[in-house]
Motif scaffolding. Structure first.
Motif, PDB file in Angstrom:
ATOM      1  N   ALA A   1       0.823  -1.207   0.000  1.00 39.73           N
ATOM      2  CA  ALA A   1       0.000   0.000   0.000  1.00 39.73           C
ATOM      3  C   ALA A   1       0.863   1.266   0.000  1.00 39.73           C
ATOM      4  O   ALA A   1       0.347   2.366   0.118  1.00 39.73           O
ATOM      5  N   ARG A   2       2.176   1.088  -0.123  1.00 36.96           N
ATOM      6  CA  ARG A   2       3.068   2.238  -0.127  1.00 36.96           C
ATOM      7  C   ARG A   2       3.038   2.933  -1.484  1.00 36.96           C
ATOM      8  O   ARG A   2       2.876   2.300  -2.518  1.00 36.96           O
TER       9      ARG A   2
ATOM     10  N   GLN B   1      -1.553   3.013  -3.049  1.00 41.41           N
ATOM     11  CA  GLN B   1      -2.709   3.633  -2.406  1.00 41.41           C
ATOM     12  C   GLN B   1      -3.937   3.590  -3.320  1.00 41.41           C
ATOM     13  O   GLN B   1      -5.056   3.357  -2.858  1.00 41.41           O
TER      14      GLN B   1
ATOM     15  N   HIS C   1      -5.415  -0.019  -3.393  1.00 38.78           N
ATOM     16  CA  HIS C   1      -6.177  -0.361  -2.192  1.00 38.78           C
ATOM     17  C   HIS C   1      -7.450   0.475  -2.077  1.00 38.78           C
ATOM     18  O   HIS C   1      -8.489  -0.031  -1.632  1.00 38.78           O
ATOM     19  N   HIS C   2      -7.393   1.704  -2.496  1.00 33.62           N
ATOM     20  CA  HIS C   2      -8.586   2.556  -2.448  1.00 33.62           C
ATOM     21  C   HIS C   2      -9.677   2.009  -3.370  1.00 33.62           C
ATOM     22  O   HIS C   2     -10.833   1.826  -2.952  1.00 33.62           O
TER      23      HIS C   2
END
Length: 234
Positions: free
Chosen positions: A6-7, A12, A15-16
């Motif tokens: 998720a880095r 991001q 995952h969003h």
């Protein structure tokens, strides 16, 4: 199967969007406006396309000419993917996930414990001992407890001496990690060491019937711990 990092902006976005799809904000057949989503998230089309490739690899979306990018049916999702499992928990679907996992474990693990007792090697016992020691030393550290717990069950499957059974860790481990992170972080959860030690002792003694019963007892305790989570959600 490894979880996707998720880095960074790319992770991001993955995952969003994954959480929004699994959570039902986008439903089966919905077309995703890639450009509009990129503007909404303030990322480039390149980042969006790369992120959507990751989600396509998890079975969540597909793309067709003249139709664009759309959400696939749940039956096409890779429900064993650790990220999909995590997104299910985030969306409030952990109850069904844990019930399904418990059902699969009740079919696989007692039989695996029986076979492990009959076929284990000294190397298998060493791996089980190491996992149990790590579990005992992880008190209060839910991440370390999760690693030790999954290592124990992975070693037990390997101890069956059956290559196909040992590869069932690919089926069980992602769900076990989700389950263990939730349970080991719960302040009222019981000590997992005694129930795992009972399985190991029976396997060490080559007592197949006792190993099977010990695993059934372990799974019963696991169900009690999951009941704590359900009570906390109600």
């Amino acid at each position: 199967m490894a979880a996707y990092s998720a880095r960074g902006v790319h992770g991001q976005v993955v995952h969003h969007l994954g959480a929004r799809i699994v959570g039902g904000e986008f439903t089966e057949g919905d077309t995703l406006d890639v450009r509009a989503l990129g503007e909404q998230l303030d990322v480039s089309l390149t980042v969006m396309r790369e992120s959507l490739k990751v989600l396509a690899g998890k079975g969540l979306i597909d793309a067709r000419q003249k139709r664009g990018t759309f959400v696939r049916a749940r039956s096409a999702w890779n429900l064993l993917d650790p990220d999909v499992m995590r997104w299910r928990v985030v969306s409030g679907d952990s109850g069904q996930l844990l019930r399904d996992l418990a059902d699969v474990r009740s079919i696989v693990e007692p039989a695996a414990a029986r076979r492990a007792a009959l076929r284990r090697t000294e190397a298998d016992l060493a791996a089980l001992d190491a996992a149990l020691s790590a579990m005992a030393g992880a008190r209060g550290d839910s991440a370390a407890a999760t690693e030790a717990d999954t290592a124990f069950h992975r070693a037990l499957l390997a101890a069956t001496g059956n290559e196909l059974l040992s590869r069932l860790d690919l089926l069980l481990e992602p769900g076990l990690r989700v389950r263990d992170r939730l349970v080991h972080a719960h302040p009222a959860a019981g000590d997992p060491v005694p129930s795992h030690r009972a399985v190991l002792d029976a396997v060490r003694d080559r007592d197949a019937a006792r190993a099977e019963l010990a695993m059934l007892d372990l799974l019963a305790k696991s169900a009690e711990d999951q009941g704590l989570l359900a009570a906390g959600d109600s």
